[in-house]
Structures are given as structure tokens and as C-alpha cells.
Design a protein around this motif. Structure first.
Motif, PDB file in Angstrom:
ATOM      1  N   ASN A 190       0.819  -1.219   0.000  1.00 12.42           N
ATOM      2  CA  ASN A 190       0.000   0.000   0.000  1.00 12.42           C
ATOM      3  C   ASN A 190       0.850   1.265   0.000  1.00 12.42           C
ATOM      4  OD1 ASN A 190      -2.689  -1.205   0.125  1.00 12.42           O
ATOM      5  ND2 ASN A 190      -2.117  -1.869   2.181  1.00 12.42           N
ATOM      6  N   ASP A 191       1.965   1.215  -0.729  1.00 13.00           N
ATOM      7  CA  ASP A 191       2.830   2.376  -0.822  1.00 13.00           C
ATOM      8  C   ASP A 191       2.539   3.133  -2.114  1.00 13.00           C
ATOM      9  OD1 ASP A 191       3.745   0.468  -2.541  1.00 13.00           O
ATOM     10  OD2 ASP A 191       5.848   0.596  -1.960  1.00 13.00           O
ATOM     11  N   ALA A 192       3.217   4.251  -2.288  1.00 12.87           N
ATOM     12  CA  ALA A 192       2.991   5.073  -3.469  1.00 12.87           C
ATOM     13  C   ALA A 192       3.383   4.352  -4.743  1.00 12.87           C
ATOM     14  CB  ALA A 192       3.769   6.385  -3.346  1.00 12.87           C
ATOM     15  N   GLN A 193       4.264   3.365  -4.646  1.00 13.61           N
ATOM     16  CA  GLN A 193       4.718   2.625  -5.821  1.00 13.61           C
ATOM     17  C   GLN A 193       3.900   1.360  -6.071  1.00 13.61           C
ATOM     18  OE1 GLN A 193       6.998   3.631  -3.318  1.00 13.61           O
ATOM     19  NE2 GLN A 193       7.275   5.516  -4.478  1.00 13.61           N
ATOM     20  N   SER A 194       2.863   1.109  -5.250  1.00  9.44           N
ATOM     21  CA  SER A 194       1.972  -0.047  -5.424  1.00  9.44           C
ATOM     22  C   SER A 194       2.762  -1.354  -5.460  1.00  9.44           C
ATOM     23  CB  SER A 194       1.137   0.102  -6.698  1.00  9.44           C
ATOM     24  OG  SER A 194       0.410   1.290  -6.690  1.00  9.44           O
ATOM     25  N   THR A 195       3.663  -1.542  -4.517  1.00 10.03           N
ATOM     26  CA  THR A 195       4.483  -2.738  -4.469  1.00 10.03           C
ATOM     27  C   THR A 195       3.662  -3.926  -3.986  1.00 10.03           C
ATOM     28  OG1 THR A 195       6.375  -1.333  -3.919  1.00 10.03           O
ATOM     29  CG2 THR A 195       6.640  -3.700  -3.595  1.00 10.03           C
ATOM     30  N   GLU A 196       3.733  -5.041  -4.728  1.00  6.18           N
ATOM     31  CA  GLU A 196       3.010  -6.256  -4.376  1.00  6.18           C
ATOM     32  C   GLU A 196       3.898  -7.463  -4.602  1.00  6.18           C
ATOM     33  OE1 GLU A 196      -0.583  -6.431  -6.608  1.00  6.18           O
ATOM     34  OE2 GLU A 196      -1.456  -4.638  -5.716  1.00  6.18           O
ATOM     35  N   ILE A 197       3.761  -8.474  -3.732  1.00  2.83           N
ATOM     36  CA  ILE A 197       4.515  -9.721  -3.851  1.00  2.83           C
ATOM     37  C   ILE A 197       3.568 -10.879  -3.555  1.00  2.83           C
ATOM     38  CG2 ILE A 197       6.448 -11.109  -2.995  1.00  2.83           C
ATOM     39  CD1 ILE A 197       7.831  -8.547  -2.158  1.00  2.83           C
ATOM     40  N   LEU A 198       3.636 -11.916  -4.371  1.00  5.49           N
ATOM     41  CA  LEU A 198       2.901 -13.158  -4.142  1.00  5.49           C
ATOM     42  C   LEU A 198       3.906 -14.301  -4.200  1.00  5.49           C
ATOM     43  CD1 LEU A 198       0.211 -14.730  -3.815  1.00  5.49           C
ATOM     44  CD2 LEU A 198       0.108 -14.839  -6.313  1.00  5.49           C
ATOM     45  N   ALA A 199       4.005 -15.072  -3.128  1.00  3.18           N
ATOM     46  CA  ALA A 199       4.955 -16.180  -3.059  1.00  3.18           C
ATOM     47  C   ALA A 199       4.221 -17.428  -2.586  1.00  3.18           C
ATOM     48  CB  ALA A 199       6.103 -15.853  -2.114  1.00  3.18           C
ATOM     49  N   GLY A 200       4.396 -18.533  -3.302  1.00  2.00           N
ATOM     50  CA  GLY A 200       3.682 -19.736  -2.928  1.00  2.00           C
ATOM     51  C   GLY A 200       4.338 -20.998  -3.447  1.00  2.00           C
ATOM     52  N   VAL A 201       3.827 -22.130  -2.986  1.00  2.00           N
ATOM     53  CA  VAL A 201       4.291 -23.433  -3.442  1.00  2.00           C
ATOM     54  C   VAL A 201       3.074 -24.319  -3.668  1.00  2.00           C
ATOM     55  CG1 VAL A 201       4.614 -24.198  -1.036  1.00  2.00           C
ATOM     56  CG2 VAL A 201       5.717 -25.442  -2.907  1.00  2.00           C
ATOM     57  N   LEU A 202       3.079 -25.012  -4.782  1.00  2.00           N
ATOM     58  CA  LEU A 202       2.038 -25.966  -5.143  1.00  2.00           C
ATOM     59  C   LEU A 202       2.664 -27.353  -5.093  1.00  2.00           C
ATOM     60  CD1 LEU A 202      -0.852 -26.448  -6.344  1.00  2.00           C
ATOM     61  CD2 LEU A 202       0.201 -26.254  -8.593  1.00  2.00           C
ATOM     62  N   PHE A 203       2.126 -28.246  -4.268  1.00  2.00           N
ATOM     63  CA  PHE A 203       2.743 -29.567  -4.166  1.00  2.00           C
ATOM     64  C   PHE A 203       1.690 -30.660  -4.331  1.00  2.00           C
ATOM     65  CE2 PHE A 203       1.720 -28.229   0.116  1.00  2.00           C
ATOM     66  CZ  PHE A 203       1.193 -29.354   0.733  1.00  2.00           C
ATOM     67  N   ASP A 204       2.122 -31.720  -5.017  1.00  2.00           N
ATOM     68  CA  ASP A 204       1.279 -32.862  -5.325  1.00  2.00           C
ATOM     69  C   ASP A 204       1.387 -33.865  -4.190  1.00  2.00           C
ATOM     70  OD1 ASP A 204       0.280 -35.359  -6.368  1.00  2.00           O
ATOM     71  OD2 ASP A 204       0.391 -34.456  -8.358  1.00  2.00           O
ATOM     72  N   ARG A 205       0.271 -34.178  -3.564  1.00  2.00           N
ATOM     73  CA  ARG A 205       0.279 -35.081  -2.425  1.00  2.00           C
ATOM     74  C   ARG A 205       0.590 -36.518  -2.827  1.00  2.00           C
ATOM     75  NH1 ARG A 205      -3.031 -37.178   1.528  1.00  2.00           N
ATOM     76  NH2 ARG A 205      -4.627 -37.551  -0.046  1.00  2.00           N
TER      77      ARG A 205
END
Length: 566
Positions: free
Chosen positions: A497-512
């Protein structure tokens, strides 16, 4: 807006200026008369009323709500789709809500519902591809009521910033009015915007084929031409797209993402031309999104789509909206060329595609969708009939018994789907489910989960979201076309929510079942007024030879893209 500006401060300044202007323009006598006339109404109804809404700019708007004096409210954004939610405790819904806003530049409607006893929920719904940039609010309390003013700023990749191209030719003398009237309204006052960028796609490992490279540079251009007339009831949009790739000749391509005429009335809307339609609510797997063909050469995440020719009639009722689609013209999926990555070995012979229908039946598809909301619940039920967007692959062999090429096979399918989303305070619960026939045996697949968001963590301005989803498919673990048959997605979403609209999405998808893993990090940031930078990293690990992602085992990569928006 300059990057050094703080959006929250900026919107608050706008709100203060508007309120000072309003106070100066009302004499005490008029104010008292208006208050005496309206006070009994507020005392009797104790309802939330949308007093007025204003558009401050192409990406800024303000909404003024009248609330009961002792009511309390909470405001928070929701993603996928983008909405701003206002929960008001101690109030009901006024007769003017919900309200459709077909002529608004980026808001489709302000809808409302009563739920959880004495709580009312307001939802400001945004148009496709519009993302909440910032929001702010202020209140003014008087006897019997309080006024809630909500300032909303959004960003659109194709419309930031916007300038108006006025094609009127300057004239002199008494013929000015006649000259302007001689130019048709459709040729004036167009909104023209777009972006031009450069991308570098770098791979960590050598490719499976000797023709493949470790680094690919490409340039991309997308523009948008937008025009409204007839008091906002009609509009036209044209979005051309082009990418040039250094090595992959199939990734070098042109597409019409959108070429649409819209006619909007109170209880129906008609759209015709090329469009992009998104169905679904899940984060990791867009299971039921079937209207548009996937533009797979753009990105292996399957989120980029080709424009689809269609005629779409929307019937808007109190009990929901029914969308009817007739789609002439089938578009084949794009695949990487012989020098490209993210592909099977050998390459897919796009020009030799096979279809289970011919003639007109091959090109026609149909769909119907009903969507509505009940309090905190959003529901959509859809059915699609026509040529499936997802092909199966048929290997052909040479005289030595080796696979010489892989041919895509497209089959006619029926798909019935459900998407469901429930919003409760900071929780967002999601479900997509579908039944499909036509690609071998009929099968069932679903993805469901939740997203929980902590807003303004330790008053730092940071929004932290936790995502958990489970994916299921009855086709089983060794079916090439069911890569997510027993998989979990866990992810963190950071919104600064800064003036530069910085966003990060980090995740892991794993097969059971197979224990394979797919790591993903995506980040974006604005640079100054007109530049944005996007970066992503994707790693594939542990896929056994029978698993679908096995062919991506050497395609771990980094991507960075710099765009200039005009």
C-alpha cells in the motif's frame, strides 16, 4: 501522480477540499431547511443510503454514504475479483441500493445486502482488469446521521495514465459550431492509452532439445482505444496486442484482445465483437475459465488469453444476471516453436490440428451463466457447449518407430460448472467445481480453499494475505491431462500500500501423490509516473516421469519485464 506522493495523504487532501467547498456553497439557511426535511427520514429508516458518487479522474472516484449516527463500519479490499467491501454495523439497506453504474469508468455497481443480524454489507464492484491501488475514508457526524466519504484510486495496466485524443480541427469565425457538428461524435474524444515494454526470460538449465536457448529477449506492445457516447449507454473498445520474440517464432504473434461494442440499458446489456471473459474465484487453478483460449506462449501460468469473437446478451434482474453467449470462430491454443521453451519434445505440430467436428459445428460454441449474490455469498452457475479449449495430444511415428511430431486434438465438450465465494470479515472462502464430458470419460474436478488477510499489520500499511487451496480431479494421478488431481497450494500475498503499489505473491504448489513441487514468486512495482516493473521466478522440482509437469523439469526460470505506460 509522482512516485513520491503518498496516495492515502493525497486522497485525504481531496476529501478535505471537497468538504470545504461544499460547506462554502451552502448558506446556513439552506442547510437548516435540508436538515429539518431529512432528519425524520434518517431517524425512521436507520438505513445506509448512497447519497452521491463522483468521478474525480479516470482512476479516482469518491462515494458519499449516509449512515445512522451510531453505526460503525469497516472497509477492506478483496481480490479475484477486485472489490472494496464496507461492512456497516447497526444499519439496513436503503431503497437506492444496490445501484448499477454502467457509465462509470471503472466501477460496475455498488451492491448491498443485509446479513448477520443488524449488519449491512456494501460492495463496490470493479470492472475486469481493474485493481485497487489505494482507498481512504473520512466521516462527518451530525445529529441523527453520519456521512461516510470513501475515496478510491485504481490502476489498470492498459490505462495508466490516460490522455484524451480530440480529433476536432480548430476553426475560426462564426462557423465554429457548424464545423464541430459536421464531425460525427464517434470521431472525437477518444481515450487512448497503452504500454510498451521489454522482457528478459532467463533459464537456469540447458533445454531438453539442442535448439532451445537459455535466454530470450522480447518486446511487447498493447494499446487501448476507448470511446463512450449516448450518455454512457454505448461504448467501443479496441485492444491490439503484439509481441516480438528473439528466438521463438511462434511467440512472435499479434492478437486482438478486445474489439467490442457495448449497448447498456437498465435491465440488459448487449456486447458484440472480440472479448475476454473470466470465470472463477480460485487463486492457483482457474478450473472453470473456459470462454477464451489460452495464449500459452505468453506465460505457462495459463492466465493470458486470446480474444474470442462473441455476441453476449446480459439480462439483469433482481434475482440475478443471466449471460447468454454465442461464439462463432474457434481459436487454437498457442504453443512454443522449435526454439522455444515450455514445450513437449518434439514440438507440437500446430498446423496439423485435428477436430472431432467439421464445418460450422467446428467453429460454434455456446454458453449460459447465471450469477447472483445472497448476503455474503456470491454464486455463479454456468454451462458451456462447443469445441473444448484444452486439446489432447496424438503422437505420430516415423519409420523407425520414433515420435516425429505431436498433433493436438480438439473435441466437442459439455461443461457444467459452479463457482462460489463467501466473504466474512477478513476471510474469503472459495470454491470452483465442474463436470465435463467429451474428453474421454466424464470426470469431475474441483478447487476450494480460503484467503485470510491481515490489514495494516502493526500499523505499517502492509496487508498480509494467507492463501490455502486444495485441487481434486477424478481422472487420477497418472492422467497427463489432470496435473492437479490431489494438490495443495499455500501462498503469502504482500500488499505494501505504498505510493509505488508494491506487491509480492509467493507460494508453493505440491502434489500429495507424486510429491512434486512448483515454487512461484511474483512481484510488481511502479517506477515514477509511467513505468512499471514485474518480476517472477518459477521452479519445478521432483516430478516423476509419469507426472504432467515432468516435461518442464529443466525449465526453471526468471522473468523480468519493464513497461512504459502512455
Amino acid at each position: 501522480m509522482a512516485g513520491v506522493w503518498n496516495k492515502r495523504v493525497f486522497t485525504a487532501m481531496i476529501g478535505d477540499a471537497l468538504n470545504r467547498l461544499a460547506r462554502r456553497s451552502l448558506t446556513p439557511l439552506i442547510f437548516n431547511v435540508l436538515w429539518l426535511a431529512s432528519a425524520p427520514l434518517f431517524a425512521q429508516t436507520a438505513q445506509v443510503i448512497l447519497a452521491r458518487q463522483e468521478v474525480l479522474a479516470e482512476n479516482k472516484a469518491v462515494f458519499h454514504f449516509n449512515l445512522p449516527e451510531n453505526s460503525q463500519f469497516e472497509i477492506h479490499p478483496l481480490h479475484n475479483p477486485q472489490r472494496l467491501v464496507i461492512d456497516v454495523t447497526g444499519a439496513g439497506i436503503g431503497e437506492d441500493l444496490p445501484q448499477s453504474l454502467p457509465a462509470h469508468p471503472f466501477v460496475t455497481a455498488v451492491r448491498a445486502a443485509n446479513y448477520s443480524g443488524n449488519k449491512a454489507r456494501l460492495v463496490i464492484e470493479l470492472k475486469d482488469d481493474v485493481v485497487i491501488d489505494s482507498f481512504n475514508s473520512q466521516t462527518e457526524v451530525s445529529v441523527g446521521q453520519q456521512t461516510l466519504t470513501v475515496f478510491l484510486t485504481v490502476k489498470t495496466p492498459a490505462k495508466s495514465p490516460i490522455f484524451v485524443a480530440n480529433t476536432r480541427k480548430p476553426t475560426q469565425g462564426a462557423n465554429d459550431d457548424e464545423a464541430e457538428e459536421a464531425i460525427p461524435e464517434l470521431l472525437t474524444d477518444w481515450d487512448i492509452s497503452g504500454a510498451i515494454g521489454v522482457e528478459n526470460l532467463a533459464f537456469i538449465h540447458e533445454g531438453l532439445a539442442p535448439e532451445q536457448h537459455n535466454n530470450y529477449v522480447s518486446g511487447v506492445f498493447q494499446a487501448e482505444f476507448y470511446k463512450t457516447w449516448d450518455d454512457g449507454r454505448q461504448s467501443f473498445a479496441f485492444v491490439p496486442f503484439y509481441r516480438y520474440s528473439q528466438h521463438d517464432n511462434r511467440r512472435t504473434h499479434f492478437d486482438i484482445r478486445e474489439l467490442t461494442w457495448l449497448m447498456a440499458e437498465r435491465d440488459w446489456e448487449l456486447r458484440t465483437g472480440f472479448r475476454k471473459i473470466f470465470w472463477g474465484v480460485a487463486e492457483g487453478l482457474h478450473l472453470i475459465d473456459i470462454i477464451n483460449q489460452t495464449d500459452l506462449v505468453e506465460n505457462p501460468d495459463t492466465e493470458d488469453k486470446l480474444g474470442q469473437p462473441m455476441v453476449n446478451l446480459a439480462l439483469i434482474n433482481d434475482w440475478g444476471t443471466i449471460d447468454l453467449f454465442v461464439m462463432p470462430g474457434f481459436r487454437e491454443r498457442t504453443f512454443s516453436g522449435v526454439e522455444g521453451r515450455f514445450r513437449l519434445i518434439p514440438e507440437i505440430a500446430v498446423g496439423d490440428a485435428i477436430f472431432d467436428r467439421s464445418g460450422l459445428e467446428k467453429h460454434m460454441s455456446y454458453a449460459v451463466r447465471w450469477a447472483h449474490y445472497f448476503g455474503a455469498w456470491d454464486i455463479g452457475i454456468s454451462h458451456f457447449y462447443g469445441m473444448g479449449r484444452e486439446p489432447r495430444f496424438i503422437p505420430t511415428f516415423d519409420r523407425n518407430g520414433q515420435i516425429s511430431k505431436i498433433v493436438p486434438l480438439y473435441e466437442t465438450i459439455n461443461q457444467t460448472s459452479l463457482d462460489l465465494q463467501m466473504t466474512h470479515e477478513s476471510w474469503l472462502w472459495k470454491l470452483e467445481a465442474m463436470v465435463r464430458s467429451g474428453m474421454g470419460k466424464t470426470f469431475f474436478a474441483a478447487v476450494g480453499g480460503f484467503e485470510y488477510t491481515l490489514f495494516n499489520v502493526y500499523e505499517s500499511g502492509l496487508d498480509l494475505g494467507f492463501v490455502l487451496e486444495y485441487m481434486y480431479d477424478t481422472r487420477g494421478s497418472r492422467n497427463f491431462y489432470a496435473p492437479f488431481q490431489d494438490d495443495f497450494l499455500t501462498a503469502l500475498r504482500f500488499g505494501f500500500n505504498d505510493a509505488q503499489s508494491t506487491e509480492i505473491l509467493a507460494g508453493v504448489l505440491f502434489d500429495r501423490t507424486s510429491n512434486s513441487k512448483f515454487y512461484n514468486i511474483e512481484a510488481s512495482r511502479r517506477l515514477g509516473d509511467s513505468w512499471t516493473i514485474e518480476a517472477e521466478m518459477r521452479l519445478y522440482a521432483g516430478s516423476p516421469s509419469y507426472d504432467s509437469p515432468y516435461f518442464l523439469r529443466e525449465d526453471d526460470h526468471f522473468r523480468i519485464e519493464l513497461n512504459y505506460h502512455f
